[in-house]
Design a protein around this motif. Structure first.
Motif, PDB file in Angstrom:
ATOM      1  N   ASP A 154      -6.274   4.302  -1.735  1.00  0.00           N
ATOM      2  CA  ASP A 154      -6.130   5.760  -1.677  1.00  0.00           C
ATOM      3  C   ASP A 154      -4.983   6.237  -0.790  1.00  0.00           C
ATOM      4  O   ASP A 154      -4.557   7.385  -0.902  1.00  0.00           O
ATOM      5  CB  ASP A 154      -7.432   6.391  -1.151  1.00  0.00           C
ATOM      6  CG  ASP A 154      -8.481   6.517  -2.244  1.00  0.00           C
ATOM      7  OD1 ASP A 154      -8.167   6.161  -3.400  1.00  0.00           O
ATOM      8  OD2 ASP A 154      -9.606   6.956  -1.932  1.00  0.00           O
ATOM      9  N   TYR A 155      -4.490   5.378   0.104  1.00  0.00           N
ATOM     10  CA  TYR A 155      -3.541   5.891   1.087  1.00  0.00           C
ATOM     11  C   TYR A 155      -2.120   6.084   0.557  1.00  0.00           C
ATOM     12  O   TYR A 155      -1.264   6.628   1.242  1.00  0.00           O
ATOM     13  CB  TYR A 155      -3.512   5.026   2.349  1.00  0.00           C
ATOM     14  CG  TYR A 155      -3.292   3.535   2.196  1.00  0.00           C
ATOM     15  CD1 TYR A 155      -2.160   3.022   1.577  1.00  0.00           C
ATOM     16  CD2 TYR A 155      -4.207   2.631   2.730  1.00  0.00           C
ATOM     17  CE1 TYR A 155      -1.943   1.660   1.482  1.00  0.00           C
ATOM     18  CE2 TYR A 155      -3.997   1.257   2.646  1.00  0.00           C
ATOM     19  CZ  TYR A 155      -2.868   0.785   2.023  1.00  0.00           C
ATOM     20  OH  TYR A 155      -2.658  -0.569   1.940  1.00  0.00           O
ATOM     21  N   TYR A 156      -1.827   5.665  -0.664  1.00  0.00           N
ATOM     22  CA  TYR A 156      -0.451   5.757  -1.153  1.00  0.00           C
ATOM     23  C   TYR A 156      -0.035   7.193  -1.461  1.00  0.00           C
ATOM     24  O   TYR A 156      -0.811   7.986  -1.987  1.00  0.00           O
ATOM     25  CB  TYR A 156      -0.273   4.902  -2.408  1.00  0.00           C
ATOM     26  CG  TYR A 156      -0.215   3.428  -2.126  1.00  0.00           C
ATOM     27  CD1 TYR A 156       0.764   2.892  -1.287  1.00  0.00           C
ATOM     28  CD2 TYR A 156      -1.149   2.553  -2.673  1.00  0.00           C
ATOM     29  CE1 TYR A 156       0.812   1.536  -1.009  1.00  0.00           C
ATOM     30  CE2 TYR A 156      -1.105   1.192  -2.408  1.00  0.00           C
ATOM     31  CZ  TYR A 156      -0.123   0.693  -1.570  1.00  0.00           C
ATOM     32  OH  TYR A 156      -0.077  -0.653  -1.297  1.00  0.00           O
ATOM     33  N   THR A 157       1.222   7.492  -1.126  1.00  0.00           N
ATOM     34  CA  THR A 157       1.856   8.772  -1.463  1.00  0.00           C
ATOM     35  C   THR A 157       3.273   8.472  -1.941  1.00  0.00           C
ATOM     36  O   THR A 157       3.890   7.507  -1.511  1.00  0.00           O
ATOM     37  CB  THR A 157       1.933   9.714  -0.247  1.00  0.00           C
ATOM     38  OG1 THR A 157       2.637   9.054   0.823  1.00  0.00           O
ATOM     39  CG2 THR A 157       0.555  10.101   0.245  1.00  0.00           C
ATOM     40  N   ARG A 158       3.759   9.300  -2.807  1.00  0.00           N
ATOM     41  CA  ARG A 158       5.118   9.162  -3.317  1.00  0.00           C
ATOM     42  C   ARG A 158       5.386   7.767  -3.904  1.00  0.00           C
ATOM     43  O   ARG A 158       4.675   7.318  -4.780  1.00  0.00           O
ATOM     44  CB  ARG A 158       6.141   9.537  -2.238  1.00  0.00           C
ATOM     45  CG  ARG A 158       6.101  11.033  -1.893  1.00  0.00           C
ATOM     46  CD  ARG A 158       7.293  11.496  -1.085  1.00  0.00           C
ATOM     47  NE  ARG A 158       7.276  12.949  -0.944  1.00  0.00           N
ATOM     48  CZ  ARG A 158       8.186  13.643  -0.286  1.00  0.00           C
ATOM     49  NH1 ARG A 158       9.205  13.021   0.296  1.00  0.00           N
ATOM     50  NH2 ARG A 158       8.103  14.954  -0.240  1.00  0.00           N
ATOM     51  N   THR A 159       6.368   7.051  -3.401  1.00  0.00           N
ATOM     52  CA  THR A 159       6.816   5.811  -4.033  1.00  0.00           C
ATOM     53  C   THR A 159       5.736   4.731  -4.054  1.00  0.00           C
ATOM     54  O   THR A 159       5.135   4.417  -3.023  1.00  0.00           O
ATOM     55  CB  THR A 159       8.047   5.243  -3.300  1.00  0.00           C
ATOM     56  OG1 THR A 159       9.041   6.263  -3.183  1.00  0.00           O
ATOM     57  CG2 THR A 159       8.626   4.056  -4.062  1.00  0.00           C
ATOM     58  N   VAL A 160       5.480   4.162  -5.221  1.00  0.00           N
ATOM     59  CA  VAL A 160       4.663   2.955  -5.350  1.00  0.00           C
ATOM     60  C   VAL A 160       5.439   1.978  -6.232  1.00  0.00           C
ATOM     61  O   VAL A 160       6.225   2.385  -7.088  1.00  0.00           O
ATOM     62  CB  VAL A 160       3.263   3.215  -5.953  1.00  0.00           C
ATOM     63  CG1 VAL A 160       2.392   3.947  -4.968  1.00  0.00           C
ATOM     64  CG2 VAL A 160       3.357   3.974  -7.268  1.00  0.00           C
ATOM     65  N   PHE A 161       5.219   0.687  -6.006  1.00  0.00           N
ATOM     66  CA  PHE A 161       5.947  -0.315  -6.777  1.00  0.00           C
ATOM     67  C   PHE A 161       5.107  -1.589  -6.876  1.00  0.00           C
ATOM     68  O   PHE A 161       4.223  -1.839  -6.050  1.00  0.00           O
ATOM     69  CB  PHE A 161       7.311  -0.622  -6.147  1.00  0.00           C
ATOM     70  CG  PHE A 161       7.255  -0.994  -4.682  1.00  0.00           C
ATOM     71  CD1 PHE A 161       7.159  -2.324  -4.277  1.00  0.00           C
ATOM     72  CD2 PHE A 161       7.308  -0.006  -3.705  1.00  0.00           C
ATOM     73  CE1 PHE A 161       7.108  -2.662  -2.941  1.00  0.00           C
ATOM     74  CE2 PHE A 161       7.263  -0.336  -2.359  1.00  0.00           C
ATOM     75  CZ  PHE A 161       7.161  -1.666  -1.969  1.00  0.00           C
ATOM     76  N   GLU A 162       5.400  -2.372  -7.894  1.00  0.00           N
ATOM     77  CA  GLU A 162       4.655  -3.605  -8.123  1.00  0.00           C
ATOM     78  C   GLU A 162       5.549  -4.602  -8.837  1.00  0.00           C
ATOM     79  O   GLU A 162       6.262  -4.246  -9.772  1.00  0.00           O
ATOM     80  CB  GLU A 162       3.400  -3.319  -8.952  1.00  0.00           C
ATOM     81  CG  GLU A 162       2.469  -4.516  -9.130  1.00  0.00           C
ATOM     82  CD  GLU A 162       1.136  -4.095  -9.737  1.00  0.00           C
ATOM     83  OE1 GLU A 162       0.304  -3.530  -8.999  1.00  0.00           O
ATOM     84  OE2 GLU A 162       0.943  -4.314 -10.951  1.00  0.00           O
ATOM     85  N   VAL A 163       5.494  -5.859  -8.395  1.00  0.00           N
ATOM     86  CA  VAL A 163       6.247  -6.937  -9.045  1.00  0.00           C
ATOM     87  C   VAL A 163       5.260  -7.754  -9.856  1.00  0.00           C
ATOM     88  O   VAL A 163       4.250  -8.241  -9.339  1.00  0.00           O
ATOM     89  CB  VAL A 163       6.948  -7.832  -8.007  1.00  0.00           C
ATOM     90  CG1 VAL A 163       7.735  -8.931  -8.719  1.00  0.00           C
ATOM     91  CG2 VAL A 163       7.875  -7.005  -7.124  1.00  0.00           C
ATOM     92  N   GLN A 164       5.546  -7.886 -11.135  1.00  0.00           N
ATOM     93  CA  GLN A 164       4.681  -8.641 -12.040  1.00  0.00           C
ATOM     94  C   GLN A 164       5.443  -9.809 -12.645  1.00  0.00           C
ATOM     95  O   GLN A 164       6.668  -9.760 -12.792  1.00  0.00           O
ATOM     96  CB  GLN A 164       4.155  -7.737 -13.156  1.00  0.00           C
ATOM     97  CG  GLN A 164       3.276  -6.598 -12.674  1.00  0.00           C
ATOM     98  CD  GLN A 164       2.754  -5.746 -13.818  1.00  0.00           C
ATOM     99  OE1 GLN A 164       3.153  -5.924 -14.973  1.00  0.00           O
ATOM    100  NE2 GLN A 164       1.867  -4.823 -13.509  1.00  0.00           N
ATOM    101  N   VAL A 165       4.692 -10.857 -12.974  1.00  0.00           N
ATOM    102  CA  VAL A 165       5.261 -12.003 -13.680  1.00  0.00           C
ATOM    103  C   VAL A 165       4.902 -11.854 -15.145  1.00  0.00           C
ATOM    104  O   VAL A 165       3.752 -11.580 -15.498  1.00  0.00           O
ATOM    105  CB  VAL A 165       4.716 -13.325 -13.112  1.00  0.00           C
ATOM    106  CG1 VAL A 165       5.185 -14.506 -13.939  1.00  0.00           C
ATOM    107  CG2 VAL A 165       5.168 -13.488 -11.669  1.00  0.00           C
ATOM    108  N   THR A 166       5.871 -12.026 -16.003  1.00  0.00           N
ATOM    109  CA  THR A 166       5.697 -11.679 -17.413  1.00  0.00           C
ATOM    110  C   THR A 166       4.987 -12.739 -18.233  1.00  0.00           C
ATOM    111  O   THR A 166       4.430 -12.439 -19.279  1.00  0.00           O
ATOM    112  CB  THR A 166       7.070 -11.401 -18.051  1.00  0.00           C
ATOM    113  OG1 THR A 166       7.933 -12.546 -17.838  1.00  0.00           O
ATOM    114  CG2 THR A 166       7.711 -10.177 -17.418  1.00  0.00           C
TER     115      THR A 166
END
Length: 461
Positions: A279-291
């Motif tokens: 819940d604490y995220y604001t504005r920018t979020v990002f995630e690195v995934q392996v395809t």
């Protein structure tokens, strides 16, 4: 019957432990170039640090936290039927993630004084979640994370994303097997209205949604974007998108982050459904995934901005952002890409004894070599000389220092190069003196550590 490790945990055997050490060393070296310093926080915190920071409606807090009680407090809670009689300081939980504890430490120790430079910190260690064990998801897992407290600029967001991508590159995860997803979750000005629009959308389609998503409509509607149910995923594909509801400031911040990533040559995919699980995220979020090769557990790292978290754990308003990456997930990604290589045990040499009469001299030489910074082994089981050579070969020793009574009477020893099988006699006293020159140096001394190649090729021997 022998005991096994608890369900959902795994022993980190020497090869894995060496890789973990290599991974943390790589992180420390890279992150330090970005100005980040190490921090270690306790494995458990007051439960309120997580319930107030992460959010009680999250799966992490609501379902997955391991509660910690002393024996006496456990008995009290058991007798009462619940833990309502316990004081706040008696309610503890194992850390399910690292950010809340680091922010608590920053607030407690005032690491971001008014007008001071941001606190840039990194950590590495085990985390704990009571999840159903499966590939890539353990109950005790290991994370490396970084947190930056005290910066509002989009340059800090871009810097952190770039640092994460550079880390994976250095660890050998092929760029072609990774994809970076980014999004903005807005802030307290624009997200409440968006959250309500998603809640209403779920209620309008509740007949098509799973029971969990219907429950989330009132507790945490944005988490419905993460539902793995195919029907729910299909329905949520038509839900309102946060990027269409951002206020001017959040939109400007998001556009600036993307522009900085473009300038740095970092490829990314905008994913308006990316909300992360806390819940604490604001504005920018990002995630690195392996395809490929990871199944449903495709994320190997991610994070975002959390400008309200310091206040949630009792501090003054302090903007922040961070990321965490999963060690076990990264190892799976390296395996899937065929890029995982073992880091072998480093053994510089082996001291072999022809018989027991030379053992005191061998042990003295062994200690001198180790004091000089060399990794050297000797037999401690009374094995034959032939068996000792087999052990030296198994350990990958490049040289074997052979001590026998006849050679020792002359103050000499035979040195065999295990690759070329060449042998030569060396003077033991001279070797001991040269080792002593390098031994006993204080940490950080300027002397270059000796190598066995240097030692055995020395004219003094």
């Amino acid at each position: 019957m022998p005991y096994n490790a608890p369900e959902g945990t795994a022993d980190m055997l020497p090869a894995a432990a060496r890789l973990w050490r290599q991974t943390t060393d790589t992180a420390a070296k890279l992150f330090s170039t970005y100005g980040y310093e190490p921090i270690d926080t306790p494995l458990f915190e007051l439960t309120e640090v997580f319930t107030r920071g992460i959010g009680e409606a999250t799966d992490v807090v609501g379902k997955e936290m391991f509660v910690v009680r002393s024996g006496e407090n456990y008995k009290r809670a058991l007798a009462a039927g619940d833990d309502s009689g316990l004081k706040s300081k008696q309610k503890l939980s194992l850390r399910p993630e690292g950010t809340a504890g680091v922010v608590r430490a920053v607030v407690q120790h005032n690491l971001v004084e008014q007008g001071a430079a941001p606190a840039k910190l990194f950590y590495a260690g085990p985390m704990f979640r009571a999840e159903r064990p499966q590939k890539g998801r353990l109950r005790q897992f290991h994370q490396i994370g970084a947190e930056c407290l005290g910066s509002t600029e989009p340059t800090a967001d871009a810097e952190m994303i770039i640092m994460l991508m550079r880390f994976f590159e250095r660890m050998g995860v092929p760029a072609k097997s990774m994809q970076l997803l980014i999004n903005s979750m807005g802030d307290e000005h624009c997200r409440p209205a968006y959250r309500e629009s998603v809640r209403q959308y779920i209620l309008d389609h509740e007949g098509e949604m799973c029971e969990e998503c219907r429950r989330r409509a009132d507790t945490n509607p944005l988490r419905a974007f993460d539902c793995k149910n195919e029907t729910c995923a299909h329905v949520m594909a038509g839900a309102p998108k946060i990027t269409d509801h951002l206020c001017d400031d959040c939109r400007e911040h998001y556009e600036a982050v993307k522009s900085l990533l473009d300038a740095a040559g970092i490829k990314y995919i905008e994913d308006p459904t990316l909300v992360r699980g806390l819940d604490y995220y604001t504005r920018t979020v990002f995630e690195v995934q392996v395809t490929e090769g990871m199944g449903s557990q495709s994320a190997i790292g991610g994070g975002g901005r959390y400008d309200k978290l310091a206040e949630a754990v009792g501090g003054r308003p302090t903007p922040g952002l961070g990321f965490a990456l999963g060690f076990e997930r990264m190892v799976l990604a390296l395996e899937a890409a065929g890029a995982l290589s073992d880091t072998p045990k480093r053994v510089d040499g082996y001291i072999a004894c022809v018989d027991d009469s030379v053992r005191p001299t061998a042990f003295d030489l062994l200690c001198a070599a180790r004091d000089a910074g060399l990794t050297v082994e000797m037999d401690h089981q009374g094995k034959s000389l032939k068996s000792q050579f087999k052990m030296a070969d198994k350990l990958g020793a490049r040289h074997v220092f052979v001590l026998g009574p006849d050679e020792l009477a002359q103050g000499k020893a035979r040195v065999r190069n295990m690759a070329s099988h060449e042998e030569r006699l060396v003077d033991i006293a001279a070797a001991r003196k040269l080792l002593a020159h390098f031994g006993g140096q204080p940490m950080g001394a300027a002397s270059t550590p000796v190598s066995l190649d240097e030692l055995f090729s020395s004219e003094n021997l």
